[in-house]
Write a protein that holds these residues in place. Structure first.
Motif, PDB file in Angstrom:
ATOM      1  N   HIS A  27       0.643  -1.132   0.069  1.00  0.00           N
ATOM      2  CA  HIS A  27       0.148  -0.128   0.129  1.00  0.00           C
ATOM      3  C   HIS A  27       0.934   1.366  -0.043  1.00  0.00           C
ATOM      4  O   HIS A  27       1.503   1.569   0.899  1.00  0.00           O
ATOM      5  CB  HIS A  27      -1.010  -0.005   1.411  1.00  0.00           C
ATOM      6  N   HIS A  28       1.117   1.874  -1.242  1.00  0.00           N
ATOM      7  CA  HIS A  28       1.830   3.113  -1.190  1.00  0.00           C
ATOM      8  C   HIS A  28       1.218   3.937  -2.065  1.00  0.00           C
ATOM      9  O   HIS A  28       0.558   3.483  -3.256  1.00  0.00           O
ATOM     10  CB  HIS A  28       3.313   2.920  -1.335  1.00  0.00           C
ATOM     11  N   GLN A  29       1.442   5.162  -2.139  1.00  0.00           N
ATOM     12  CA  GLN A  29       0.912   6.023  -3.052  1.00  0.00           C
ATOM     13  C   GLN A  29       1.776   7.529  -2.987  1.00  0.00           C
ATOM     14  O   GLN A  29       2.357   7.802  -1.972  1.00  0.00           O
ATOM     15  CB  GLN A  29      -0.546   6.354  -2.442  1.00  0.00           C
ATOM     16  N   ASN A  30       1.835   8.296  -4.066  1.00  0.00           N
ATOM     17  CA  ASN A  30       2.436   9.633  -3.817  1.00  0.00           C
ATOM     18  C   ASN A  30       1.484  10.681  -4.045  1.00  0.00           C
ATOM     19  O   ASN A  30       0.290  10.701  -4.660  1.00  0.00           O
ATOM     20  CB  ASN A  30       3.259   9.638  -5.240  1.00  0.00           C
ATOM     21  N   ILE A  31       1.593  11.680  -3.101  1.00  0.00           N
ATOM     22  CA  ILE A  31       0.613  12.783  -2.920  1.00  0.00           C
ATOM     23  C   ILE A  31       1.590  14.158  -3.402  1.00  0.00           C
ATOM     24  O   ILE A  31       2.314  14.293  -2.650  1.00  0.00           O
ATOM     25  CB  ILE A  31       0.128  12.608  -1.675  1.00  0.00           C
ATOM     26  N   THR A  32       1.172  14.686  -4.302  1.00  0.00           N
ATOM     27  CA  THR A  32       1.628  16.218  -4.574  1.00  0.00           C
ATOM     28  C   THR A  32       1.410  17.319  -3.865  1.00  0.00           C
ATOM     29  O   THR A  32       0.004  16.987  -3.094  1.00  0.00           O
ATOM     30  CB  THR A  32       1.505  16.507  -6.228  1.00  0.00           C
ATOM     31  N   TYR A  33       2.003  18.209  -3.625  1.00  0.00           N
ATOM     32  CA  TYR A  33       1.493  19.218  -2.870  1.00  0.00           C
ATOM     33  C   TYR A  33       0.129  19.819  -3.280  1.00  0.00           C
ATOM     34  O   TYR A  33      -0.941  20.510  -2.776  1.00  0.00           O
ATOM     35  CB  TYR A  33       2.590  20.525  -2.908  1.00  0.00           C
ATOM     36  N   ASN A  34      -0.244  19.905  -4.978  1.00  0.00           N
ATOM     37  CA  ASN A  34      -1.426  20.190  -5.324  1.00  0.00           C
ATOM     38  C   ASN A  34      -2.642  19.300  -5.019  1.00  0.00           C
ATOM     39  O   ASN A  34      -3.789  19.893  -4.505  1.00  0.00           O
ATOM     40  CB  ASN A  34      -1.252  20.343  -6.803  1.00  0.00           C
ATOM     41  N   GLN A  35      -2.405  18.270  -4.780  1.00  0.00           N
ATOM     42  CA  GLN A  35      -3.379  17.155  -4.229  1.00  0.00           C
ATOM     43  C   GLN A  35      -3.667  17.493  -2.921  1.00  0.00           C
ATOM     44  O   GLN A  35      -4.854  17.403  -2.502  1.00  0.00           O
ATOM     45  CB  GLN A  35      -2.789  15.760  -4.542  1.00  0.00           C
ATOM     46  N   LEU A  36      -2.511  17.683  -2.057  1.00  0.00           N
ATOM     47  CA  LEU A  36      -2.705  18.151  -0.750  1.00  0.00           C
ATOM     48  C   LEU A  36      -3.541  19.057  -0.419  1.00  0.00           C
ATOM     49  O   LEU A  36      -4.524  19.250   0.268  1.00  0.00           O
ATOM     50  CB  LEU A  36      -1.304  18.259  -0.111  1.00  0.00           C
ATOM     51  N   LEU A  37      -3.099  20.219  -1.224  1.00  0.00           N
ATOM     52  CA  LEU A  37      -4.061  21.485  -1.202  1.00  0.00           C
ATOM     53  C   LEU A  37      -5.636  21.058  -1.354  1.00  0.00           C
ATOM     54  O   LEU A  37      -6.445  21.520  -0.703  1.00  0.00           O
ATOM     55  CB  LEU A  37      -3.519  22.481  -2.098  1.00  0.00           C
ATOM     56  N   ARG A  38      -5.827  20.498  -2.572  1.00  0.00           N
ATOM     57  CA  ARG A  38      -7.300  20.179  -2.739  1.00  0.00           C
ATOM     58  C   ARG A  38      -7.927  19.520  -1.693  1.00  0.00           C
ATOM     59  O   ARG A  38      -9.074  19.745  -1.382  1.00  0.00           O
ATOM     60  CB  ARG A  38      -7.301  19.424  -4.325  1.00  0.00           C
ATOM     61  N   ASN A  39      -7.246  18.343  -1.338  1.00  0.00           N
ATOM     62  CA  ASN A  39      -7.974  17.382  -0.150  1.00  0.00           C
ATOM     63  C   ASN A  39      -8.231  18.243   0.938  1.00  0.00           C
ATOM     64  O   ASN A  39      -9.162  18.129   1.760  1.00  0.00           O
ATOM     65  CB  ASN A  39      -6.984  16.270  -0.180  1.00  0.00           C
ATOM     66  N   VAL A  40      -7.136  19.067   1.263  1.00  0.00           N
ATOM     67  CA  VAL A  40      -7.393  20.065   2.597  1.00  0.00           C
ATOM     68  C   VAL A  40      -8.513  20.959   2.200  1.00  0.00           C
ATOM     69  O   VAL A  40      -9.410  21.046   3.200  1.00  0.00           O
ATOM     70  CB  VAL A  40      -6.004  20.770   2.973  1.00  0.00           C
ATOM     71  N   CYS A  41      -8.446  21.614   1.034  1.00  0.00           N
ATOM     72  CA  CYS A  41      -9.695  22.394   1.078  1.00  0.00           C
ATOM     73  C   CYS A  41     -11.005  21.760   0.884  1.00  0.00           C
ATOM     74  O   CYS A  41     -12.019  22.259   1.757  1.00  0.00           O
ATOM     75  CB  CYS A  41      -9.558  23.175  -0.236  1.00  0.00           C
ATOM     76  N   ARG A  42     -11.000  20.446   0.326  1.00  0.00           N
ATOM     77  CA  ARG A  42     -12.413  19.890   0.314  1.00  0.00           C
ATOM     78  C   ARG A  42     -12.787  19.457   1.765  1.00  0.00           C
ATOM     79  O   ARG A  42     -13.882  19.735   2.182  1.00  0.00           O
ATOM     80  CB  ARG A  42     -12.066  18.510  -0.381  1.00  0.00           C
TER      81      ARG A  42
END
Ligand code: WT7
Length: 585
Positions: A27-42
């Motif tokens: 189980h592994h996954q890469n999270i970009t800063y852009n994805q992080l921002l969107r998930n945080v905003c959501r």
């Protein structure tokens, strides 16, 4: 076979990401800063939908999954105050913390695998909420539940565990986030507005809600991260702590992310599915800056060099340690075997209360001495005082205090200004008191000698003797309990408990098991006693104060007990000595 990482085609990092590594290596996954921002905003928008406003408290009881980071940053974005409770704490501990901070929302997950152990988090969370209701202190309106994918997809998990569900309160994370916008304007905050509360053990037994504020904390964690780990753009940083503790708050979430660092978020444990797991992850992501605790080093030392030799650790540059004094053997193993004598060992001394590192070497700049946290960070002014509060110059040993505040210092004990003042500032007016003993050598280096209050440090986690004693005396057979520490090869310190039973109660194996269970249920597995001794009487002064010093010496088999003249009944000591536990319970 070495794992190829698509982000390093030529050994170059193309974008900064978080590498998310699950409990299982699959189980592994890469999270970009852009994805992080969107998930945080959501998540921020979703919290707003639930009615969360600036200043409201949100309790978080999650394992080390990305949703934990999303939720804490979502709170920060809308000005809500997060209160994260380590997901190894019991329902009672969780309830106590929810009630103290009057949280409106709880965010948790259905369940989690920690190594091969299955934990039904939602069940514990539901019990906590029930308990809050019973105490008439219910404040949580909504409980958001993350469907932990890796947990769900594990074939036997869903069969084994039931997820308790209360329609009026519980809501699945996915349902809540569905259709929610991924843009959210940040709330404007005053620099001294609260950012989060994090509970730490207090010597009275009741945990203290350590309060940190927005700007000073952010400045201090991002600055210390940058200098203490000598962070550069092409580094890959990994801290093995759990975000449920301050190390994870400051040096997994805030410090590294404020620097745009590439980092690893690891959900699992050091020895699952095999004892080379940490080394495997270092190789997999080419980790260059690694931060862990002496207890983990001592655990892995036991397996020798062989598990490391299977992996390529040549990416390592800096090795950090935190949580307790590091013994010479562990320091040398970390330096010689893990770092192959190439990497400085950065022994960082700090506390939940200090927000970030206060005594620490800087890589390549500070000559190291194994076992010493060396010198203060920029702007920090340590001092050593004697019992009378007199400042000691030069080579000295005494109470470690700090003279002036720094940006990351705590701003209060949540809801209890009096406790803030009395715990940290009253003993020695004009100084912040750490509660640690410390020695300064002829070169001006600082050596932490351990706690000098009624606190214990088990695997880098602080526990108060009072809280364990309170758990033990809740058992109907126990009249009185006294808890001290005893050195432990892996945990650093472990709990040695003396219990005095009520009349006609029998001390036997069943009782010992019940007592251990009691402590686990009341506090959590980290507080499980290693030794429990039957104590027909406890050594007390004439005024009735338990002499812990004597008990500590009995636990450690130190025969020279020194002055016992203040004891009301010195014979008690002989009896306790003759019955002391040799082996763990
Ligand atoms: C206590 C603070 C700071 C994050 C983890 C623990 C002990 C911490 C060191 C070190 C010697 C250390 C102290 C301190 N401690 N780091 N490098 N050398 N002792 O946070 O739970 O607030 O505990 O941990 O006793 O007071 P915490």
């Amino acid at each position: 076979m070495k794992a190829m990482n698509p982000l390093f085609p030529n050994g170059l990092i193309l974008i900064n990401v978080s590498f998310r590594e699950g409990n299982s290596p699959d189980h592994h996954q890469n999270i970009t800063y852009n994805q992080l921002l969107r998930n945080v905003c959501r998540c921020a928008n979703a919290l707003k939908l639930l009615g969360v406003k600036k200043g409201d408290r949100v309790a978080i009881y999650l394992p080390m999954i990305p949703e934990l980071v999303y939720t804490m940053l979502a709170c920060a974005r809308i000005g809500a105050v997060h209160s994260i409770v380590f997901a190894g704490f019991s329902s009672e501990s969780l309830c106590e913390r929810i009630v103290d901070a009057q949280c409106n929302i709880l965010v948790t997950a259905d369940g989690v695998y920690r190594g091969d152990k299955l934990i039904n988090l939602k069940k514990i969370a539901s019990e906590a909420l029930e308990r809050c209701k019973e105490s008439m202190a219910s404040c949580v309106q909504k409980c958001v539940v993350v469907k932990h994918h890796a947990f769900r997809t594990n074939t036997d998990a869903s069969n084994k565990l039931q997820t308790p569900w209360d329609e009026s309160c519980d809501i699945w994370w996915d349902d809540l986030m569905d259709g929610v916008s991924d843009e959210c304007e940040p709330e404007w905050m005053d620099s001294e507005d609260p950012l989060f509360i994090l509970y730490t053990s207090g010597s009275t037994g009741k945990p203290k809600g350590v309060l940190h504020t927005v700007t000073g904390y952010m400045l201090y964690t991002s600055l210390t991260f940058k200098y203490v780990f000598d962070y550069h753009h092409d580094d890959v940083y990994w801290c093995t702590a759990d975000i449920g503790w301050i190390t994870g708050h400051s040096y997994i979430t805030y410090g590294p992310l404020a620097n745009g660092a590439t980092s690893v978020l690891f959900e699992g444990v050091p020895v699952y599915p095999h004892v080379g797991r940490l080394w495997e992850i270092i190789e997999k992501y080419r980790v260059s800056k690694f931060y862990t605790a002496p207890t983990a080093i001592r655990l892995l030392m036991k397996y020798g060099r062989e598990p490391l030799q299977r992996y390529d650790l040549s990416s390592l540059r800096v090795l950090g340690t935190v949580g307790e004094p590091i013994n010479l053997e562990a320091w040398l193993w970390y330096y010689d075997v893990v770092g192959q004598q190439r990497c400085p060992v950065i022994d960082t001394f700090w506390q939940t209360e200090t927000g970030g590192h206060v005594l620490t070497p800087l890589p390549a700049a500070t000559p190291l001495k194994p076992g010493s946290a060396t010198c203060p960070f920029f702007g920090v002014q340590p001092a050593i005082l004697n019992e009378h509060g007199e400042e000691l110059e030069g080579e000295a040993e005494g109470y470690l205090v700090f003279r002036k505040p720094w940006p990351g210092i705590m701003r209060g004990v949540y809801g209890n200004q009096e406790r803030f003042e009395s715990t940290y500032f009253r003993k020695f007016p004009g100084f912040y008191v750490t509660g640690d003993g410390c020695r300064r050598d002829q070169d001006g280096y600082y050596w932490i000698t351990g706690r000098i209050d009624d606190m214990l440090n088990v695997s880098g986690h602080l526990l108060s003797t009072a809280e364990v004693e309170a758990a033990l005396t809740e058992h109907p057979s126990v009249a009185e309990a006294a808890v001290v520490s005893r050195p432990h090869a892996v945990k650093g310190e472990c709990l040695y408990c003396f219990v005095t039973l009520k009349d006609h109660k029998e001390f036997n194996r069943t009782l010992m098991e019940e007592l251990k269970r009691k402590v686990r249920e009341k506090i959590g597995p980290i507080a499980t006693p290693d030794f429990i001794q039957n104590a027909p009487g406890l050594p007390k002064t004439r005024s009735g104060k338990i002499m812990r010093r004597v008990l500590r010496q009995i636990a450690r088999n130190e025969k020279d007990l020194g002055d016992l003249s203040t004891l009301a009944d010195p014979k008690v000591v002989e009896v306790l000595f003759s019955q002391r536990c040799e082996a763990a319970a």
